[in-house]
Motif scaffolding. Structure first.
Motif, mmCIF file in Angstrom:
data_model
loop_
_atom_site.group_PDB
_atom_site.id
_atom_site.type_symbol
_atom_site.label_atom_id
_atom_site.label_comp_id
_atom_site.label_asym_id
_atom_site.label_seq_id
_atom_site.Cartn_x
_atom_site.Cartn_y
_atom_site.Cartn_z
ATOM 1 N N ALA A 10 -3.444 -5.361 -19.575
ATOM 2 C CA ALA A 10 -4.768 -4.625 -20.397
ATOM 3 C C ALA A 10 -5.005 -3.799 -19.619
ATOM 4 N N SER A 11 -5.674 -3.347 -20.457
ATOM 5 C CA SER A 11 -6.709 -2.588 -19.731
ATOM 6 C C SER A 11 -8.302 -2.845 -20.209
ATOM 7 N N GLY A 12 -8.032 -3.654 -21.143
ATOM 8 C CA GLY A 12 -9.738 -4.768 -21.512
ATOM 9 C C GLY A 12 -10.582 -3.665 -22.524
ATOM 10 N N GLN A 13 -11.715 -4.447 -22.468
ATOM 11 C CA GLN A 13 -12.754 -3.840 -23.418
ATOM 12 C C GLN A 13 -13.926 -3.179 -22.162
ATOM 13 N N ILE A 14 -14.306 -1.598 -22.577
ATOM 14 C CA ILE A 14 -14.801 -1.040 -21.618
ATOM 15 C C ILE A 14 -15.729 -0.691 -22.103
ATOM 16 N N PRO A 15 -17.285 -0.292 -21.653
ATOM 17 C CA PRO A 15 -18.407 -0.383 -21.436
ATOM 18 C C PRO A 15 -18.188 1.402 -21.992
ATOM 19 N N GLU A 16 -19.316 2.216 -23.327
ATOM 20 C CA GLU A 16 -19.897 3.485 -22.948
ATOM 21 C C GLU A 16 -20.258 4.127 -21.857
ATOM 22 N N ARG A 17 -20.907 3.702 -20.936
ATOM 23 C CA ARG A 17 -21.676 4.522 -19.863
ATOM 24 C C ARG A 17 -19.964 4.766 -18.547
ATOM 25 N N ALA A 18 -18.809 3.905 -19.029
ATOM 26 C CA ALA A 18 -17.978 4.169 -18.080
ATOM 27 C C ALA A 18 -17.671 5.493 -18.397
ATOM 28 N N VAL A 19 -17.110 5.560 -19.976
ATOM 29 C CA VAL A 19 -16.450 6.955 -20.199
ATOM 30 C C VAL A 19 -17.764 7.838 -20.317
ATOM 31 N N ARG A 20 -18.672 7.649 -20.789
ATOM 32 C CA ARG A 20 -19.619 8.766 -20.915
ATOM 33 C C ARG A 20 -20.251 10.116 -18.864
ATOM 34 N N GLU A 21 -20.086 8.693 -18.766
ATOM 35 C CA GLU A 21 -20.412 9.369 -17.424
ATOM 36 C C GLU A 21 -19.369 10.015 -16.403
ATOM 37 N N ILE A 37 -16.588 8.016 -15.268
ATOM 38 C CA ILE A 37 -15.778 6.833 -14.407
ATOM 39 C C ILE A 37 -14.461 6.542 -14.586
ATOM 40 N N ILE A 38 -13.868 6.677 -16.068
ATOM 41 C CA ILE A 38 -13.240 6.608 -16.785
ATOM 42 C C ILE A 38 -12.482 7.315 -17.945
ATOM 43 N N GLY A 39 -11.169 7.742 -18.318
ATOM 44 C CA GLY A 39 -11.115 7.726 -19.882
ATOM 45 C C GLY A 39 -11.826 7.221 -20.979
ATOM 46 N N ARG A 40 -11.342 7.338 -21.924
ATOM 47 C CA ARG A 40 -11.303 6.942 -23.152
ATOM 48 C C ARG A 40 -10.191 6.111 -23.005
ATOM 49 N N PHE A 41 -9.040 5.992 -22.283
ATOM 50 C CA PHE A 41 -8.648 5.245 -22.260
ATOM 51 C C PHE A 41 -7.462 5.020 -21.214
ATOM 52 N N GLY A 42 -9.035 4.458 -20.161
ATOM 53 C CA GLY A 42 -8.697 4.051 -18.741
ATOM 54 C C GLY A 42 -9.491 2.042 -19.114
ATOM 55 N N GLU A 43 -9.014 2.259 -17.660
ATOM 56 C CA GLU A 43 -9.520 0.687 -17.222
ATOM 57 C C GLU A 43 -10.169 0.568 -15.808
ATOM 58 N N LEU A 44 -10.721 -0.670 -16.160
ATOM 59 C CA LEU A 44 -11.842 -1.188 -15.215
ATOM 60 C C LEU A 44 -11.405 -1.988 -14.025
ATOM 61 N N ASP A 45 -10.650 -3.056 -15.176
ATOM 62 C CA ASP A 45 -10.053 -4.063 -14.203
ATOM 63 C C ASP A 45 -9.044 -4.371 -15.057
ATOM 64 N N ARG A 46 -7.870 -4.868 -14.373
ATOM 65 C CA ARG A 46 -6.592 -5.021 -14.800
ATOM 66 C C ARG A 46 -6.488 -6.185 -15.413
ATOM 67 N N PRO A 86 -27.794 -4.833 -14.698
ATOM 68 C CA PRO A 86 -26.784 -4.557 -15.667
ATOM 69 C C PRO A 86 -27.734 -3.915 -16.521
ATOM 70 N N VAL A 87 -26.622 -3.765 -17.408
ATOM 71 C CA VAL A 87 -26.702 -2.633 -18.891
ATOM 72 C C VAL A 87 -26.301 -3.772 -19.916
ATOM 73 N N SER A 88 -27.080 -3.693 -21.170
ATOM 74 C CA SER A 88 -26.132 -4.529 -22.813
ATOM 75 C C SER A 88 -25.914 -3.083 -23.494
ATOM 76 N N GLU A 89 -24.707 -2.874 -23.639
ATOM 77 C CA GLU A 89 -23.837 -1.304 -24.395
ATOM 78 C C GLU A 89 -22.906 -2.394 -25.347
ATOM 79 N N ILE A 90 -22.153 -1.509 -26.200
ATOM 80 C CA ILE A 90 -20.887 -1.057 -27.140
ATOM 81 C C ILE A 90 -19.892 -1.324 -25.665
ATOM 82 N N HIS A 91 -19.424 -2.261 -25.998
ATOM 83 C CA HIS A 91 -18.291 -2.693 -25.662
ATOM 84 C C HIS A 91 -16.944 -1.837 -25.911
#
Length: 755
Positions: A325-336, A338-347, A733-738
Motif C-alpha cells: 500500500a501507498s498509505g496516507q500522504i500529506p497534502e504538502r507532498a503533492v502540492r510541492e 515531491i510526489i503525485g496524487r497517487f504516489g507514496e512516501l513509504d511502502r 513537523p507540520v500538522s495538516e490533512i493526510h
C-alpha cells in the motif's frame, strides 16, 4: 379517588373477561408459503386475513399461524418482494384450524408488493429487501454501503477492513457497528489495529442472500458494538444454479469466482443440499506503485432437514489475502511536487487470514415457536505495517510500525421465540443466551524498519477475553395495530492480559458487567403507515489493555438512544421513511492501537435526521434516495472546541435503476459532505460526490455486465486525517490533512455462466 380507580380496574377486568370469553369461540388459519419455482419454503412473506386485517409473517420454514379468528369466510392474501401476491379463500369454523398451502410465483420487483406489517417489529424495514435486489452489489464493501447513511473508506490497498462512518460516529474499523455473518461475529475485540475491527473480505459476495440491518442500540440479540447500528448477513443454504464468473478491469484488476452445487435438494431425498464456492482476485491498483492486492476465498456449506421442522447447517470457510500500500500522504507532498496524487512516501502492506467453522441448528417447535442456535470456531491472524508520521519520532530510521496477532475465537448463541395469546392479546416472548471467548497470542505493536527489523517493542502480550450474556424481551399487541415491546440484556466480561514486555511483565485480570434496557412502541395505520418510538441502551466494550490500565473501572461506556420516526406508503409505488434520533455516549478511556497508549474520551452527544425515499417511476424504472444529517459534539468541551473529528454531518446516496426482462441498468451517486478534521474545525476534511453506473444483460445461461466507477473522474479523497508528520528533509513537523486518494474513473467487465 380510591373508589374511582377501583371502578376503572373493575371495568377493565370485566372487559378482559368478556374478550377472553369471546376469544374462546374462534378458529385459526395455519399454513405454509412455498416458492413456485423451487417448491422451497419462503420466509419473510407477509400474510393478511381480509377483511379482519389480522397479519402474520412466515418463519424460516415458511410456516404461519393466525389465531383467534372469528368464524366466517375470509380471504388470505400473501405477498413477498419479488413475487406476485397470491390470495386464497377460507372458511373459519369455531374450534377448528384451517390448513392451507400457498405458492408464490416469482415476478419483477414491484413496490406495490411492499407492505407495512404490524407483525414485523421495529427497527427492521422491508426496504432492505428492495435495496438488496435493485442495486448492483459486488463486494463486501458495497454491501456495507447499502445501509443508508453508512460510508466506508479504504486506505491501504484494499487489504484492511474499511473505515466506517454512521450517525455521527467515526466508527474506525467497526467500534460502533455490530457485524455478523450467519450469527457468527465479524468484529474482533482487543484487536491489534483497533477495537471492533470488522474485516468482511472473507465473505464471497455471490453467496449473500439477505442483509438485516438497523440503526441505534435497539436490537436485543445484538450486544457488543451495536451502538450506531448493526448489519447481519445471511448466506444461501442452497445455490439456485452452479456458476462460473469472470471479471476484468482497468489498473490490472481481475477476479474469478465459482459456485458448484454438490448436492441439490431438488433431487434425491429433497432434504439435503451442499455447495462449494471459491474466489480469487488480484488488483495492481491505480496508485503509481503496484498495490499487488490478492485475495483467496473458499467456502463450503452443507444443509439438511433432520426431520420436519429441524434444520442443520455446517459452513466451513478459508480466507487469505496479502497486499502492499501507498498509505496516507500529506497534502504538502503533492502540492510541492515531491510526489503525485497517487504516489507514496513509504511502502506499507500486510497480510491476513481467517478460517471459520459455523454449525447452525434451527427448529420449528410448532407454527408459533422457533428455536435457533449456532456454535462457531475461528482461527485468525493479522500482520500490518504502516507509517503515518514518516520521520516525526525517529529522524534516522523513520516511524514505521508493525501490528500483528494470532487469535482463536469460539462462541455459542441460542435464541427462542414464542408467539402466543394472553387472553385476547397477542404476545411474543423472546429469550436468548450465549458466550464468546477470544484468545490472542503475541499481540504486538513494534517500531520497525523495512517491516521485519524490530527497533523497539511498544506493546507485546497475550489477551484473553470472555463475554457471557443473556436477554429476554416481551412484545405485546395492545391492539391489532398498536404494539409495545420491552426487554433487558445483561453482558458480563472477563478480561485478562499477560504483558510480555520485560520492563512491564505481569498478569492481570478484571471483570465488568453491563445492563442494556430497550423498549419501543409503534402504531400501524392499516398497511400504509407506521409511527414509532424506540429507546435503547447499548455499548461497545473497550480493549482489554484499557480494562487492565483502568483496573476494570469506567471501561464499558453505555450509549443511550432515542428514535422517533415514521414509515409511510402514500401511493402503491411510493415508500417514504423519516426518523429523528439522539444518542448520548458516556465518558470512556480508549486504547490507541497505533501508539499503545490509553487516552481519555469525554461524553458525547449526537442527534440528527434520516430520510429515505423509494419510488417506482415507471413499470421498470425505480428511484431511491437516502439523506442523513448528524450533529455530533463533545459535551464537556467549550463551544467551538467541541467538534468530533471526522463525524459526517451530511451524507446521501441514491440513484435510478432500470430492469426489464434481460436488461438491467443503474446510475448511482454517493455524497459525503465536508467534515471537521479536528476539535475546533480549523482543519476540514473535504467532501465529495461520486457517480457510478452499471449495465447488465442476461441470456439464458449467461449474464454479462459492464460497470463504471467514478463516471466523471472526480478527484476525491477516500480517507482523510489531520496528522502531524515530518518528511525526511523537513526541520519542523507540520500538522495538516493526510489522505488516501479515491478511485479514479474505472471500468470493469463481467461474464457469468450458470449451469
Amino acid at each position: 379517588m380510591i373508589q374511582h380507580y377501583t371502578a376503572r380496574l373493575a371495568a377493565l377486568a370485566i372487559a378482559f373477561l368478556v374478550s377472553y370469553s369471546l376469544a374462546a369461540h374462534t378458529g385459526s388459519v395455519r399454513g405454509i408459503v412455498l416458492d413456485g419455482k423451487t417448491g422451497k419454503p419462503l420466509d419473510g412473506a407477509n400474510i393478511y386475513l381480509l377483511p379482519d386485517q389480522s397479519s402474520s409473517v412466515s418463519n424460516t420454514f415458511g410456516q404461519f399461524l393466525l389465531r383467534n379468528v372469528s368464524p366466517g369466510p375470509y380471504t388470505v392474501s400473501v405477498g413477498h418482494i419479488g413475487y406476485e401476491t397470491a390470495t386464497q379463500s377460507v372458511v373459519v369454523e369455531d374450534g377448528i384450524s384451517v390448513d392451507i398451502s400457498i405458492t408464490l410465483i416469482a415476478s419483477d420487483i414491484r413496490l406495490n408488493e411492499v407492505t407495512i406489517n404490524s407483525v414485523k417489529a421495529q427497527p427492521f424495514s422491508s426496504i432492505s429487501d428492495v435495496d438488496l435486489k435493485l442495486r448492483p452489489l459486488n463486494t463486501s464493501q458495497d454491501f456495507m454501503r447499502l445501509i443508508p447513511g453508512l460510508f466506508t473508506a479504504q486506505h491501504q490497498g484494499g487489504g484492511k477492513a474499511e473505515q466506517m462512518f454512521l450517525r455521527g460516529f467515526d466508527i474506525d474499523h467497526g467500534t460502533d457497528i455490530n457485524v455478523s455473518v450467519d450469527d457468527m461475529p465479524v468484529n474482533m475485540v482487543s484487536h491489534a489495529h483497533g477495537q471492533g475491527y470488522a474485516d468482511l473480505h472473507f465473505l464471497i459476495p455471490e453467496l449473500v442472500k439477505r442483509i438485516d440491518f438497523g440503526k441505534g442500540p435497539y436490537q436485543l440479540d445484538k450486544g457488543n458494538f451495536a451502538t450506531a447500528g448493526f448489519a447481519a448477513f445471511k448466506t444461501f443454504d442452497e445455490l439456485d444454479n452452479s456458476f462460473v464468473k469472470l471479471e476484468g478491469g482497468m489498473y490490472g484488476y481481475c477476479r474469478t469466482v465459482a459456485g458448484i452445487n454438490l448436492l441439490n435438494s431438488s433431487h434425491g431425498d429433497g432434504k439435503t443440499s451442499a455447495y462449494l464456492a471459491g474466489e480469487y482476485s488480484y488488483n495492481r491498483g491505480y496508485f503509481d506503485a503496484p498495490q499487488n492486492f490478492n485475495r483467496l476465498n473458499l467456502t463450503g456449506k452443507f444443509t439438511t432437514l433432520l426431520s420436519a421442522g429441524k434444520q442443520l447447517s455446517i459452513t466451513l470457510s478459508a480466507f487469505r489475502s496479502g497486499w502492499e500500500a501507498s498509505g496516507q500522504i500529506p497534502e504538502r507532498a503533492v502540492r510541492e511536487g515531491i510526489i503525485g496524487r497517487f504516489g507514496e512516501l513509504d511502502r506499507e502492506g500486510g497480510n491476513t487470514s481467517r478460517y471459520n467453522m459455523n454449525v447452525q441448528y434451527l427448529q420449528s417447535i410448532n407454527e408459533h415457536s422457533l428455536f435457533k442456535s449456532n456454535v462457531y470456531v475461528c482461527y485468525y491472524d493479522f500482520d500490518l505495517s504502516s507509517n503515518f508520521t514518516f520521520f516525526l519520532k525517529d529522524p534516522l530510521n523513520g516511524d514505521q510500525i508493525r501490528q500483528r496477532e494470532k487469535r482463536l475465537l469460539a462462541g455459542y448463541n441460542a435464541r427462542y421465540v414464542n408467539d402466543y395469546h394472553l387472553g385476547p392479546f397477542k404476545t411474543t416472548t423472546e429469550a436468548g443466551l450465549g458466550f464468546r471467548l477470544d484468545n490472542t497470542r503475541n499481540s504486538e505493536l513494534s517500531h520497525t524498519l523495512n517491516s521485519d527489523i524490530v527497533l523497539e517493542r511498544l506493546a507485546f502480550g497475550d489477551i484473553s477475553e470472555a463475554n457471557f450474556y443473556g436477554y429476554a424481551g416481551q412484545t405485546l399487541y395492545l391492539l391489532p395495530q398498536l404494539v409495545f415491546n420491552a426487554g433487558l440484556r445483561m453482558d458480563y466480561f472477563v478480561n485478562a492480559y499477560n504483558n510480555k514486555l520485560p520492563s512491564e511483565a505481569m498478569r492481570s485480570s478484571y471483570t465488568t458487567r453491563g445492563l442494556s434496557p430497550k423498549a419501543g412502541l409503534y402504531y400501524n395505520f392499516s398497511n400504509s403507515a407506521r409511527l414509532y418510538i424506540n429507546y435503547g441502551t447499548g455499548f461497545h466494550s473497550n480493549d482489554t489493555r484499557v480494562v487492565v490500565a483502568q483496573q476494570g473501572k469506567d471501561v464499558l461506556p453505555m450509549a443511550h438512544s432515542f428514535d422517533l420516526g415514521t414509515v409511510v406508503k402514500p401511493h402503491p409505488r411510493l415508500l417514504l421513511s423519516a426518523a429523528l434520533w439522539m444518542l448520548d455516549l458516556q465518558q470512556e478511556f480508549v486504547y490507541v492501537g497505533d501508539e499503545a497508549i490509553v487516552e481519555p474520551s469525554g461524553r458525547t452527544r449526537r442527534l440528527g435526521m434520516d430520510i429515505s425515499l423509494r419510488y417506482e417511476f415507471l413499470k421498470y424504472l425505480f428511484l431511491d434516495a437516502d439523506i442523513n444529517y448528524a450533529h455530533a459534539r463533545a459535551r464537556d468541551e467549550a463551544e467551538g472546541s467541541n467538534y468530533i473529528p471526522l463525524a459526517a454531518r451530511l451524507t446521501s446516496i441514491g440513484g435510478l435503476t432500470y430492469r426489464k426482462g434481460a436488461w438491467g441498468a443503474s446510475l448511482r451517486y454517493r455524497h459525503l459532505g465536508n467534515r471537521p478534521a479536528n476539535e475546533d474545525n480549523s482543519v476540514v476534511a473535504k467532501g465529495y460526490t461520486v457517480f457510478d453506473a452499471a449495465l447488465n444483460y442476461s441470456l439464458r445461461s449467461f449474464e454479462f455486465g459492464l460497470q463504471a466507477q467514478n463516471v466523471f473522474n472526480t478527484a476525491w479523497n477516500e480517507a482523510q486525517f489531520d496528522t502531524q508528520s515530518r518528511l525526511r528533509d523537513e526541520v519542523m513537523p507540520v500538522s495538516e490533512i493526510h489522505f488516501t486518494p479515491g478511485t479514479p474513473f474505472f471500468v470493469k467487465l463481467t461474464a457469468m455462466y450458470k449451469f
